[in-house]
Design a protein around this motif. Sequence first.
Motif, PDB file in Angstrom:
ATOM      1  N   ASP A  91       0.867  -1.170   0.000  1.00 38.92           N
ATOM      2  CA  ASP A  91       0.000   0.000   0.000  1.00 38.92           C
ATOM      3  C   ASP A  91       0.908   1.226   0.000  1.00 38.92           C
ATOM      4  OD1 ASP A  91      -1.934   1.940   0.312  1.00 38.92           O
ATOM      5  OD2 ASP A  91      -2.215   1.563   2.455  1.00 38.92           O
ATOM      6  N   PHE A  92       1.171   1.751  -1.182  1.00 34.47           N
ATOM      7  CA  PHE A  92       1.997   2.951  -1.328  1.00 34.47           C
ATOM      8  C   PHE A  92       1.068   4.157  -1.241  1.00 34.47           C
ATOM      9  CE2 PHE A  92       3.972   5.940  -4.617  1.00 34.47           C
ATOM     10  CZ  PHE A  92       4.789   6.562  -3.691  1.00 34.47           C
ATOM     11  N   GLY A  93       1.078   4.814  -0.096  1.00 40.32           N
ATOM     12  CA  GLY A  93       0.141   5.898   0.132  1.00 40.32           C
ATOM     13  C   GLY A  93       0.772   7.264  -0.025  1.00 40.32           C
ATOM     14  N   THR A  94      -0.078   8.274  -0.189  1.00 42.06           N
ATOM     15  CA  THR A  94       0.407   9.643  -0.297  1.00 42.06           C
ATOM     16  C   THR A  94       1.084  10.087   0.988  1.00 42.06           C
ATOM     17  OG1 THR A  94      -1.394  10.169  -1.830  1.00 42.06           O
ATOM     18  CG2 THR A  94      -0.274  12.020  -0.803  1.00 42.06           C
ATOM     19  N   SER A  95       0.476   9.750   2.130  1.00 41.51           N
ATOM     20  CA  SER A  95       1.026  10.157   3.429  1.00 41.51           C
ATOM     21  C   SER A  95       1.753   9.023   4.140  1.00 41.51           C
ATOM     22  CB  SER A  95      -0.094  10.684   4.330  1.00 41.51           C
ATOM     23  OG  SER A  95      -0.714  11.813   3.767  1.00 41.51           O
ATOM     24  N   ASN A  96       1.196   7.792   4.056  1.00 42.79           N
ATOM     25  CA  ASN A  96       1.776   6.646   4.767  1.00 42.79           C
ATOM     26  C   ASN A  96       1.713   5.406   3.880  1.00 42.79           C
ATOM     27  OD1 ASN A  96       2.082   7.649   7.784  1.00 42.79           O
ATOM     28  ND2 ASN A  96       0.101   8.391   7.061  1.00 42.79           N
ATOM     29  N   VAL A 151       1.178  -7.455  -5.155  1.00 44.56           N
ATOM     30  CA  VAL A 151      -0.030  -6.713  -5.531  1.00 44.56           C
ATOM     31  C   VAL A 151       0.096  -5.320  -4.925  1.00 44.56           C
ATOM     32  CG1 VAL A 151      -2.527  -6.503  -5.283  1.00 44.56           C
ATOM     33  CG2 VAL A 151      -1.504  -8.734  -5.736  1.00 44.56           C
ATOM     34  N   VAL A 152       0.044  -4.321  -5.769  1.00 45.19           N
ATOM     35  CA  VAL A 152       0.190  -2.933  -5.348  1.00 45.19           C
ATOM     36  C   VAL A 152      -1.182  -2.258  -5.375  1.00 45.19           C
ATOM     37  CG1 VAL A 152       1.298  -0.708  -5.853  1.00 45.19           C
ATOM     38  CG2 VAL A 152       2.545  -2.848  -6.258  1.00 45.19           C
ATOM     39  N   GLY A 153      -1.480  -1.528  -4.336  1.00 43.65           N
ATOM     40  CA  GLY A 153      -2.739  -0.800  -4.310  1.00 43.65           C
ATOM     41  C   GLY A 153      -2.697   0.428  -5.190  1.00 43.65           C
ATOM     42  N   ALA A 200      -9.402  -2.835   1.006  1.00 45.32           N
ATOM     43  CA  ALA A 200      -9.924  -2.565   2.349  1.00 45.32           C
ATOM     44  C   ALA A 200     -11.143  -3.420   2.640  1.00 45.32           C
ATOM     45  CB  ALA A 200     -10.260  -1.085   2.500  1.00 45.32           C
ATOM     46  N   ALA A 201     -11.990  -3.612   1.626  1.00 39.84           N
ATOM     47  CA  ALA A 201     -13.186  -4.442   1.792  1.00 39.84           C
ATOM     48  C   ALA A 201     -12.807  -5.884   2.110  1.00 39.84           C
ATOM     49  CB  ALA A 201     -14.048  -4.385   0.531  1.00 39.84           C
ATOM     50  N   LEU A 202     -11.771  -6.405   1.465  1.00 39.72           N
ATOM     51  CA  LEU A 202     -11.334  -7.774   1.735  1.00 39.72           C
ATOM     52  C   LEU A 202     -10.845  -7.913   3.173  1.00 39.72           C
ATOM     53  CD1 LEU A 202      -9.414  -8.563  -1.583  1.00 39.72           C
ATOM     54  CD2 LEU A 202     -11.684  -9.367  -0.917  1.00 39.72           C
ATOM     55  N   SER A 203     -10.187  -6.870   3.666  1.00 35.45           N
ATOM     56  CA  SER A 203      -9.734  -6.892   5.060  1.00 35.45           C
ATOM     57  C   SER A 203     -10.927  -6.881   6.012  1.00 35.45           C
ATOM     58  CB  SER A 203      -8.833  -5.686   5.327  1.00 35.45           C
ATOM     59  OG  SER A 203      -8.465  -5.608   6.683  1.00 35.45           O
ATOM     60  N   TYR A 204     -11.911  -6.036   5.736  1.00 35.70           N
ATOM     61  CA  TYR A 204     -13.117  -5.952   6.580  1.00 35.70           C
ATOM     62  C   TYR A 204     -13.883  -7.263   6.545  1.00 35.70           C
ATOM     63  CZ  TYR A 204     -17.837  -4.331   7.927  1.00 35.70           C
ATOM     64  OH  TYR A 204     -19.067  -4.183   8.518  1.00 35.70           O
ATOM     65  N   GLU A 205     -13.976  -7.861   5.354  1.00 32.46           N
ATOM     66  CA  GLU A 205     -14.745  -9.091   5.194  1.00 32.46           C
ATOM     67  C   GLU A 205     -14.201 -10.218   6.069  1.00 32.46           C
ATOM     68  OE1 GLU A 205     -16.709 -11.112   1.352  1.00 32.46           O
ATOM     69  OE2 GLU A 205     -14.515 -11.213   1.377  1.00 32.46           O
ATOM     70  N   SER A 206     -12.896 -10.219   6.302  1.00 32.23           N
ATOM     71  CA  SER A 206     -12.296 -11.296   7.094  1.00 32.23           C
ATOM     72  C   SER A 206     -12.777 -11.266   8.544  1.00 32.23           C
ATOM     73  CB  SER A 206     -10.766 -11.193   7.044  1.00 32.23           C
ATOM     74  OG  SER A 206     -10.317 -10.024   7.703  1.00 32.23           O
ATOM     75  N   THR A 207     -13.438 -10.191   8.971  1.00 36.26           N
ATOM     76  CA  THR A 207     -13.927 -10.076  10.348  1.00 36.26           C
ATOM     77  C   THR A 207     -15.416 -10.365  10.479  1.00 36.26           C
ATOM     78  OG1 THR A 207     -14.546  -7.714  10.210  1.00 36.26           O
ATOM     79  CG2 THR A 207     -12.227  -8.230  10.668  1.00 36.26           C
ATOM     80  N   GLY A 229      -5.547  -6.056   3.097  1.00 31.30           N
ATOM     81  CA  GLY A 229      -6.374  -6.543   1.998  1.00 31.30           C
ATOM     82  C   GLY A 229      -5.563  -6.850   0.752  1.00 31.30           C
ATOM     83  N   LEU A 230      -4.561  -6.058   0.470  1.00 31.19           N
ATOM     84  CA  LEU A 230      -3.694  -6.316  -0.689  1.00 31.19           C
ATOM     85  C   LEU A 230      -2.912  -7.615  -0.495  1.00 31.19           C
ATOM     86  CD1 LEU A 230      -2.326  -2.710  -1.252  1.00 31.19           C
ATOM     87  CD2 LEU A 230      -3.913  -3.943  -2.747  1.00 31.19           C
ATOM     88  N   THR A 231      -2.541  -7.896   0.741  1.00 29.97           N
ATOM     89  CA  THR A 231      -1.836  -9.147   1.024  1.00 29.97           C
ATOM     90  C   THR A 231      -2.760 -10.338   0.830  1.00 29.97           C
ATOM     91  OG1 THR A 231      -0.481  -7.959   2.645  1.00 29.97           O
ATOM     92  CG2 THR A 231      -0.500 -10.357   2.784  1.00 29.97           C
ATOM     93  N   ILE A 232      -4.015 -10.223   1.257  1.00 29.21           N
ATOM     94  CA  ILE A 232      -5.011 -11.273   1.008  1.00 29.21           C
ATOM     95  C   ILE A 232      -5.189 -11.482  -0.492  1.00 29.21           C
ATOM     96  CG2 ILE A 232      -7.473 -11.849   1.214  1.00 29.21           C
ATOM     97  CD1 ILE A 232      -7.429 -10.336   3.935  1.00 29.21           C
ATOM     98  N   ASP A 233      -5.270 -10.386  -1.247  1.00 35.63           N
ATOM     99  CA  ASP A 233      -5.446 -10.462  -2.698  1.00 35.63           C
ATOM    100  C   ASP A 233      -4.239 -11.118  -3.351  1.00 35.63           C
ATOM    101  OD1 ASP A 233      -7.217  -9.846  -4.894  1.00 35.63           O
ATOM    102  OD2 ASP A 233      -5.765  -8.360  -5.533  1.00 35.63           O
ATOM    103  N   ALA A 234      -3.042 -10.808  -2.857  1.00 35.04           N
ATOM    104  CA  ALA A 234      -1.825 -11.407  -3.421  1.00 35.04           C
ATOM    105  C   ALA A 234      -1.816 -12.915  -3.221  1.00 35.04           C
ATOM    106  CB  ALA A 234      -0.595 -10.785  -2.776  1.00 35.04           C
TER     107      ALA A 234
END
Length: 418
Positions: A9-14, A121-123, A164-171, A408-413
């Motif tokens: 997750d290469f973000g603008t701020s983090n 997998v890059v976001g 992010a949705a994939l991460s939420y779905e795991s819960t 979520g990107l790690t789950i997708d990978a």
Amino acid sequence: MSSKTGGIDFGTSNSSVGFMQQGKPRLVEFGDDGVSVPSAIFYSSETADTYFGKQAVGEYRAGTEGRLLRSLKSVLGSSLMKEKTTIRNQRVLFTDIIQDFFGYLQQALSTAVADPVENVVVGRPVHFVDDDENSDRQAENELRSIAEKAGFLSVEFQFEPIAAALSYESTLSSEQLALVVDIGGGTADFTLIRLSPDRHHDTDRTSDILSTHGIHIGGTDFDRLLSLQSVMPMLGMGTAVKNSARLLPSSVYFDLATWHRIPLLYNPATSLNIKQMMLDAEQVSKVKHLQEIVSNHLGHELAGMVEQVKIQLSNDQRAPFALASLSSSLTGVIERQCFETAIDNAVQQLIDCIHLCLGSAGLPANAVTSVFYTGGSSSVPLLQRRINDLFPAADQVRGDMFGSVGLGLTIDAARKFA
């Protein structure tokens, strides 16, 4: 899944990177930075050392001679990608600077799994560039090339809100129709998606994605708008030219209030421009603050101060600020109401984007059962109030503000490179 696989997750701020461990996604620890590292890079002029994350910001604030660059993701797809900036007396492409940061992420990921990571997998935001498919495609191609040059052999992309949705779905323990609100430093993305624990391990979730929309508005825009309204006037913005009805030119102030444009101010032409502004200004003392900030390369320190005010105003009704590095300190207090006035139009654009998302899916707002927030800028109170007004019956769920996309990107990978 091979250990040679991960998510970035290469973000603008983090930024964050993840890998699978014993069947579960895990984010890499970046020492004192934790699992979310500021997307910052500092090139020391005193030594050949290059620093990243909080250490980069720390070296800059400690007064080490060199160059600090932040919000590099905002450059993707723009004309700045073809421009150069001065690093250690050499002209360097912004592409190469981003590649240095990606190399740092790649090394951290490979070290964590004790094996060179080859597949990633890059976001990416729904739109790198609004309303311009060619520039958007160019931005993705630029990022792919950067990742490959940093050492990754296979590079795939996933929309950040879907990650992010994939991460939420795991819960989850039951099916939800969720609106994922992902607002980071540079972009805002909204996705309507059906989530279900029964389908969590399916590789193709295309039919569950009902609509997704994005806009190039994020936390750095909130910083810029707050700075322009409450701080830049203290440096002379909006003040008169003496013996004239004209105002001082504003381009320098807009650049100084914009994270990724700050390095462009550090040149002789800007210095001459500011000197002329001092000659013309009716309120010379204010422009002297501007001159001192630019001549001493304090632009990022000023922007960081404004960012901290913004963060504090998410919890408090007022926030003091002080830029003590000047010969005469720049101090004041900003009220939350002032901040909300500054960002009101930007927040309305975000709400309009949500309406587009609902319209594309052909759904009324009351069909949404949960709103999942991720990204540091999704915690802005004005935004959350407006979204809650739109979805009063939906569960309001706060995810990991800085880690959900990386997980979520790690789950997708794990699925794409199985």
